[in-house]
Write a protein that holds these residues in place. Structure first.
Motif, mmCIF file in Angstrom:
data_model
loop_
_atom_site.group_PDB
_atom_site.id
_atom_site.type_symbol
_atom_site.label_atom_id
_atom_site.label_comp_id
_atom_site.label_asym_id
_atom_site.label_seq_id
_atom_site.Cartn_x
_atom_site.Cartn_y
_atom_site.Cartn_z
ATOM 1 N N ALA A 1 -2.609 16.518 -5.040
ATOM 2 C CA ALA A 1 -2.863 15.101 -4.731
ATOM 3 C C ALA A 1 -2.558 14.818 -3.256
ATOM 4 O O ALA A 1 -3.303 14.093 -2.577
ATOM 5 C CB ALA A 1 -1.999 14.218 -5.628
ATOM 6 N N ILE A 2 -1.477 15.413 -2.751
ATOM 7 C CA ILE A 2 -1.131 15.186 -1.332
ATOM 8 C C ILE A 2 -2.152 15.886 -0.426
ATOM 9 O O ILE A 2 -2.533 15.353 0.625
ATOM 10 C CB ILE A 2 0.302 15.666 -1.033
ATOM 11 N N ILE A 3 -2.612 17.062 -0.850
ATOM 12 C CA ILE A 3 -3.648 17.749 -0.062
ATOM 13 C C ILE A 3 -4.922 16.898 -0.014
ATOM 14 O O ILE A 3 -5.582 16.804 1.023
ATOM 15 C CB ILE A 3 -3.930 19.146 -0.646
ATOM 16 N N SER A 4 -5.248 16.243 -1.134
ATOM 17 C CA SER A 4 -6.432 15.359 -1.139
ATOM 18 C C SER A 4 -6.270 14.231 -0.126
ATOM 19 O O SER A 4 -7.225 13.845 0.556
ATOM 20 C CB SER A 4 -6.646 14.759 -2.532
ATOM 21 N N ILE A 5 -5.050 13.695 -0.050
ATOM 22 C CA ILE A 5 -4.795 12.648 0.948
ATOM 23 C C ILE A 5 -4.977 13.226 2.355
ATOM 24 O O ILE A 5 -5.594 12.600 3.226
ATOM 25 C CB ILE A 5 -3.369 12.069 0.766
ATOM 26 N N ALA A 6 -4.463 14.434 2.553
ATOM 27 C CA ALA A 6 -4.600 15.075 3.878
ATOM 28 C C ALA A 6 -6.081 15.267 4.221
ATOM 29 O O ALA A 6 -6.484 15.084 5.375
ATOM 30 C CB ALA A 6 -3.872 16.421 3.889
ATOM 31 N N GLU A 7 -6.868 15.625 3.225
ATOM 32 C CA GLU A 7 -8.301 15.851 3.472
ATOM 33 C C GLU A 7 -9.040 14.556 3.790
ATOM 34 O O GLU A 7 -10.121 14.578 4.377
ATOM 35 C CB GLU A 7 -8.918 16.556 2.257
ATOM 36 N N SER A 8 -8.434 13.414 3.387
ATOM 37 C CA SER A 8 -9.074 12.122 3.688
ATOM 38 C C SER A 8 -8.701 11.622 5.083
ATOM 39 O O SER A 8 -9.214 10.589 5.532
ATOM 40 C CB SER A 8 -8.649 11.078 2.651
ATOM 41 N N PHE A 9 -7.818 12.336 5.745
ATOM 42 C CA PHE A 9 -7.331 11.904 7.059
ATOM 43 C C PHE A 9 -8.477 11.833 8.067
ATOM 44 O O PHE A 9 -9.265 12.771 8.200
ATOM 45 C CB PHE A 9 -6.268 12.878 7.568
ATOM 46 N N LYS B 1 0.823 -1.213 0.000
ATOM 47 C CA LYS B 1 0.000 0.000 0.000
ATOM 48 C C LYS B 1 0.860 1.268 0.000
ATOM 49 O O LYS B 1 0.492 2.279 -0.587
ATOM 50 C CB LYS B 1 -0.952 0.005 1.196
ATOM 51 N N LEU B 2 1.991 1.205 0.681
ATOM 52 C CA LEU B 2 2.897 2.368 0.670
ATOM 53 C C LEU B 2 3.535 2.529 -0.703
ATOM 54 O O LEU B 2 3.654 3.652 -1.221
ATOM 55 C CB LEU B 2 3.974 2.212 1.748
ATOM 56 N N ALA B 3 3.931 1.392 -1.310
ATOM 57 C CA ALA B 3 4.531 1.454 -2.651
ATOM 58 C C ALA B 3 3.535 2.031 -3.648
ATOM 59 O O ALA B 3 3.898 2.805 -4.540
ATOM 60 C CB ALA B 3 4.979 0.064 -3.078
ATOM 61 N N GLU B 4 2.270 1.687 -3.456
ATOM 62 C CA GLU B 4 1.220 2.186 -4.352
ATOM 63 C C GLU B 4 1.122 3.713 -4.279
ATOM 64 O O GLU B 4 1.037 4.405 -5.301
ATOM 65 C CB GLU B 4 -0.106 1.555 -3.924
ATOM 66 N N MET C 1 4.157 9.706 -10.367
ATOM 67 C CA MET C 1 3.664 9.902 -11.745
ATOM 68 C C MET C 1 3.444 11.378 -12.069
ATOM 69 O O MET C 1 3.395 11.768 -13.231
ATOM 70 C CB MET C 1 2.355 9.135 -11.944
ATOM 71 N N PHE C 2 3.307 12.209 -11.034
ATOM 72 C CA PHE C 2 3.041 13.632 -11.304
ATOM 73 C C PHE C 2 4.324 14.332 -11.747
ATOM 74 O O PHE C 2 5.343 14.258 -11.065
ATOM 75 C CB PHE C 2 2.493 14.324 -10.050
ATOM 76 N N THR C 3 4.248 14.989 -12.862
ATOM 77 C CA THR C 3 5.401 15.785 -13.308
ATOM 78 C C THR C 3 5.187 17.261 -12.992
ATOM 79 O O THR C 3 6.125 18.039 -12.961
ATOM 80 C CB THR C 3 5.635 15.628 -14.814
ATOM 81 N N ASP C 4 3.938 17.624 -12.742
ATOM 82 C CA ASP C 4 3.623 19.012 -12.407
ATOM 83 C C ASP C 4 3.596 19.157 -10.886
ATOM 84 O O ASP C 4 2.868 18.441 -10.185
ATOM 85 C CB ASP C 4 2.260 19.392 -13.005
ATOM 86 N N ARG C 5 4.384 20.089 -10.384
ATOM 87 C CA ARG C 5 4.506 20.265 -8.939
ATOM 88 C C ARG C 5 3.164 20.564 -8.286
ATOM 89 O O ARG C 5 2.817 19.973 -7.255
ATOM 90 C CB ARG C 5 5.506 21.391 -8.658
ATOM 91 N N ASN C 6 2.411 21.476 -8.882
ATOM 92 C CA ASN C 6 1.140 21.860 -8.266
ATOM 93 C C ASN C 6 0.143 20.709 -8.249
ATOM 94 O O ASN C 6 -0.612 20.553 -7.291
ATOM 95 C CB ASN C 6 0.544 23.071 -8.991
#
Lengths: 281, 149
Positions: free
Chosen positions: B38-46, B18-21, B28-33
């Motif tokens: 995507a990381i903010i979305s993960i934070a919002e799922s916390f 799951k961590l590797a996933e 895969m993201f080449t665009d910083r923003n």
């Protein structure tokens, strides 16, 4: 409005003032955060981000960017000599104060801090956006780095220490005593030794702030907090890498009127690794 | 490489699945923003802990400016974690808490102990501040300590 803003400390503005100047072309809002996700989760409309690592630090040498790089930064940020820069950010403006300190190193002093930072702005339900503003670059100006009035290096700190002059350690009490450096199973704090610079007293930076509102304490409370020190004395502040201590530097210089306070940004990650310098626990 | 610029040059196949996933998805993201969002979305799922306040200081993650607390439970040697992030602006801690909560779920203490600290750089990039790096690494270290106790 916070009492400290009402009293006319000219280095602070209120959230109300910022809300009234969102479209003022003479003003540039700059968000600077400890957490790199915060700006992108929603910021004040029109605010740009200045990132400590990407924008202000040299990528190789442990030092800040050159005067020429600073001129480039301001040019692309649309900041000219007449622009009034308002810094704000997360963690009670900790990193906002750091950015302001670095700007001042290059002679840019037309800057203020929004009291309460992004916490107060959000708590007041004010407008936020994820839209990155398009900024029109301005003509590149010449800025000269003159850090001596606000930055102090290790040899001067050693002389300052030996002369028994005031030093304030703004880290947490556990860092001050060296207890945290040695916590088993956790990475060390970037230093071989734990403790503090001899003679330094512990006044954690965050005690200058109301944690509920993010605002600076009233001036009377700040004077009490630093009652053992005098605005007339040459004072050095430090933490681990100089970011938290730039917050205290701001408080002492601009809120309490200290005439000669300097930030030792080498701080404990330098002092705690230096060969042959004294430490206390 | 800039902040959020991608993962470290290191094999991630040894990470728990799951961590590797997550690491592969973010790489895969080449665009910083886009990566930040995507990381903010993960934070919002916390989802924070079910444990009631006030939290015992023994659960506090040391050295984490976002005031993070961690708890662990085991069932037949398989571990489950919960976190609380008290600083409402501690988005990186929330994202990492969500990733650890899911990514370490059901692992054994040996599997958890083998998760490298470099995981934070795989997720957030190399240019985290010292304080931020240590706070996040300490979240992982706390999981290792709790599961080995």
């Amino acid at each position: 409005m916070n009492a400290i803003v009402e009293k006319g400390v000219d280095k602070l503005v209120s959230t109300e003032w910022v809300a009234e100047h969102l479209n003022d072309p003479r003003v540039r809002l700059v968000e600077s955060n400890e957490d790199p996700l915060v700006y992108h989760s929603g910021h004040i409309p029109g605010a740009i981000e200045v990132d400590w690592i990407r924008d202000l630090n040299d990528a190789i040498c442990r030092d800040y960017i050159s005067a020429d790089q600073f001129a480039d930064l301001l040019s692309r940020a649309g900041i000219g000599p007449e622009t009034e820069v308002i810094f704000y950010g997360d963690k009670n403006n900790w990193w906002a104060a750091y950015a302001l300190w670095v700007f001042e190193m290059f002679g840019f002093t037309n800057s203020k801090i929004m009291d309460g930072g992004s916490l107060k702005w959000k708590n007041e339900g004010r407008q936020l956006t994820k839209e990155i503003p398009s900024v029109h670059a301005v003509e590149k100006q010449t800025w000269n780095r003159n850090e001596a009035p606000i930055r102090v290096m290790r040899d001067e700190v050693l002389a300052h220490c030996r002369a028994g002059k005031p030093i304030i350690d703004v880290r947490s009490p556990m860092e001050y005593t060296g207890e945290r450096t040695h916590m088993e199973g956790y990475p060390n704090e970037g230093a071989l030794r734990g403790g503090h610079i001899p003679g330094a007293k512990s006044i954690p930076w965050s005690r200058a702030v109301n944690p509920e509102t993010g605002s600076f304490l009233p001036l009377e409370s700040l004077r009490l907090l630093y009652a053992d020190y005098s605005p007339e004395n040459e004072t050095v502040v430090y933490c681990r890498i100089g970011e938290r201590s730039s917050h205290t530097w701001f408080v002492l210089k601009y809120l309490l009127g200290y005439k000669n306070v300097r930030n030792y940004d080498g701080s404990w990650t330098e002092w705690g690794n230096l060969v042959g310098v004294p430490i206390e626990k | 490489m800039g902040q959020f610029g991608g993962r470290a040059d290191r094999e991630v196949s040894s990470l728990p699945p799951k961590l590797a996933e997550v690491v592969d998805m973010l790489a895969m993201f080449t665009d910083r923003n886009e990566k930040i969002q995507a990381i903010i979305s993960i934070a919002e799922s916390f989802q924070g802990t079910r444990n009631p306040k006030p939290y015992d200081e023994s659960h506090r993650v040391p050295g984490c400016e976002s005031e993070v607390y961690a708890w662990a439970e085991s069932e037949e040697g398989r571990w489950h974690f919960e976190f609380a992030v008290e600083n409402p602006q501690g988005l990186s801690a929330m994202a990492f808490g969500a990733i650890l909560q899911d990514g370490l779920d059901g692992l054994t203490k040996n599997e958890i102990s083998e998760v490298p600290d470099e995981l934070i750089y795989d997720i957030f990039g190399r240019e985290l501040s010292m304080g931020k790096s240590m706070g996040l690494i300490n979240m992982l270290q706390m999981c290792k300590r709790l599961s080995s106790a």
